[in-house]
Design an enzyme around this catalytic site. Structure first.
Site, PDB file in Angstrom:
ATOM      1  N   ASN A   8      -3.112  -9.642  -5.491  1.00 40.97           N
ATOM      2  CA  ASN A   8      -2.824  -9.361  -4.088  1.00 40.97           C
ATOM      3  C   ASN A   8      -2.595  -7.869  -3.826  1.00 40.97           C
ATOM      4  O   ASN A   8      -1.958  -7.515  -2.857  1.00 40.97           O
ATOM      5  CB  ASN A   8      -1.599 -10.175  -3.640  1.00 40.97           C
ATOM      6  CG  ASN A   8      -1.356 -10.086  -2.157  1.00 40.97           C
ATOM      7  OD1 ASN A   8      -2.279 -10.023  -1.364  1.00 40.97           O
ATOM      8  ND2 ASN A   8      -0.092 -10.060  -1.767  1.00 40.97           N
ATOM      9  N   TYR A  75     -12.653   0.312   1.590  1.00 42.60           N
ATOM     10  CA  TYR A  75     -11.914  -0.954   1.650  1.00 42.60           C
ATOM     11  C   TYR A  75     -12.878  -2.130   1.680  1.00 42.60           C
ATOM     12  O   TYR A  75     -12.742  -3.081   0.906  1.00 42.60           O
ATOM     13  CB  TYR A  75     -11.008  -0.953   2.883  1.00 42.60           C
ATOM     14  CG  TYR A  75     -10.117  -2.160   2.992  1.00 42.60           C
ATOM     15  CD1 TYR A  75      -8.890  -2.200   2.338  1.00 42.60           C
ATOM     16  CD2 TYR A  75     -10.488  -3.265   3.758  1.00 42.60           C
ATOM     17  CE1 TYR A  75      -8.052  -3.299   2.443  1.00 42.60           C
ATOM     18  CE2 TYR A  75      -9.665  -4.373   3.863  1.00 42.60           C
ATOM     19  CZ  TYR A  75      -8.460  -4.384   3.208  1.00 42.60           C
ATOM     20  OH  TYR A  75      -7.636  -5.478   3.304  1.00 42.60           O
ATOM     21  N   LYS A  79     -13.260  -4.989  -1.285  1.00 44.24           N
ATOM     22  CA  LYS A  79     -12.962  -6.386  -0.987  1.00 44.24           C
ATOM     23  C   LYS A  79     -14.199  -7.262  -1.164  1.00 44.24           C
ATOM     24  O   LYS A  79     -14.085  -8.417  -1.589  1.00 44.24           O
ATOM     25  CB  LYS A  79     -12.358  -6.532   0.411  1.00 44.24           C
ATOM     26  CG  LYS A  79     -10.992  -5.861   0.551  1.00 44.24           C
ATOM     27  CD  LYS A  79      -9.993  -6.350  -0.489  1.00 44.24           C
ATOM     28  CE  LYS A  79      -8.607  -5.760  -0.296  1.00 44.24           C
ATOM     29  NZ  LYS A  79      -7.619  -6.303  -1.223  1.00 44.24           N
TER      30      LYS A  79
END
Length: 160
Positions: A8, A75, A79
Site C-alpha cells: 500500500n 504515478y 500504478k
C-alpha cells in the site's frame, strides 16, 4: 507465518506532465509506488508458495486502468505496473494456491490529495471515498476462500 501481504505504499508529486517531471522524481515515484511492492512480494512469495497458501493485495489506483494527466505520468505508469505485477504473481503463484489482487481506487480522501496541483476542497473530499472504504475492500478480498482469485477491483466514488 505470513498469510497476507498488503502493498500500500504510494506517493505523488506536483509535476504531472512529462515535460515537468525530472528523472529523479520519476525514479522516486517508481521506487515508492512499484519497486517496493515488487521487493515485498519477492521476499514473501517463496514462503507463501512453501506453505501452499497466501494472499497478496496490491493497492494501485484508477490511474492504473485509466492513466490521466491529473494523476501524472510517473504515478500512472507506476500504478499500471502494479497491475502487471499482480497478473504475473498470479501466473506464477496460483498453481501453489497463492493469489494476488490489485485494488484500483479512484479519488479517495487521503493525504495524497494534498499533493495535487490544486488540492480538492473539503466539500469535494466529503464526496470522495474514504480510507475505510478501501480498507473494507482489502478485508473482503482477504476473507474470500483461498480457492478464489479476485484479480482486480475497480473502485470509484458514487458522486464525482
Amino acid at each position: 507465518q505470513v498469510d497476507i501481504l498488503v502493498n500500500n505504499a504510494g506517493t505523488n508529486i506536483n509535476a504531472r506532465r512529462i515535460s515537468e517531471t525530472t528523472l529523479e522524481e520519476w525514479q522516486r515515484l517508481i521506487n515508492v509506488n512499484l519497486t517496493s511492492a515488487f521487493l515485498f512480494t519477492k521476499a514473501l512469495l517463496p514462503e507463501m508458495i512453501k506453505q501452499n497458501q497466501g494472499t497478496i493485495i496490491n493497492i494501485a489506483s484508477r490511474a492504473a486502468s485509466h492513466p490521466a494527466l491529473i494523476a501524472g505520468v510517473a504515478y500512472s505508469s507506476a500504478k499500471r505496473g502494479m497491475e502487471a505485477l499482480t497478473q504475473i504473481t498470479n501466473e506464477e503463484a496460483n498453481p501453489h494456491n497463492v493469489r494476488a489482487c490489485v485494488i484500483n481506487p479512484g479519488a479517495a480522501n487521503t493525504p495524497i490529495m494534498d499533493l495535487r496541483p490544486a488540492p480538492p476542497s473539503e466539500e469535494q473530499r466529503e464526496r470522495m471515498m474514504q480510507a475505510e472504504d478501501i480498507a473494507n475492500t482489502v478485508v473482503f478480498v482477504a476473507s474470500l476462500p483461498q480457492r478464489v482469485t479476485l484479480e482486480a477491483i475497480e473502485m470509484r466514488p458514487t458522486q464525482s
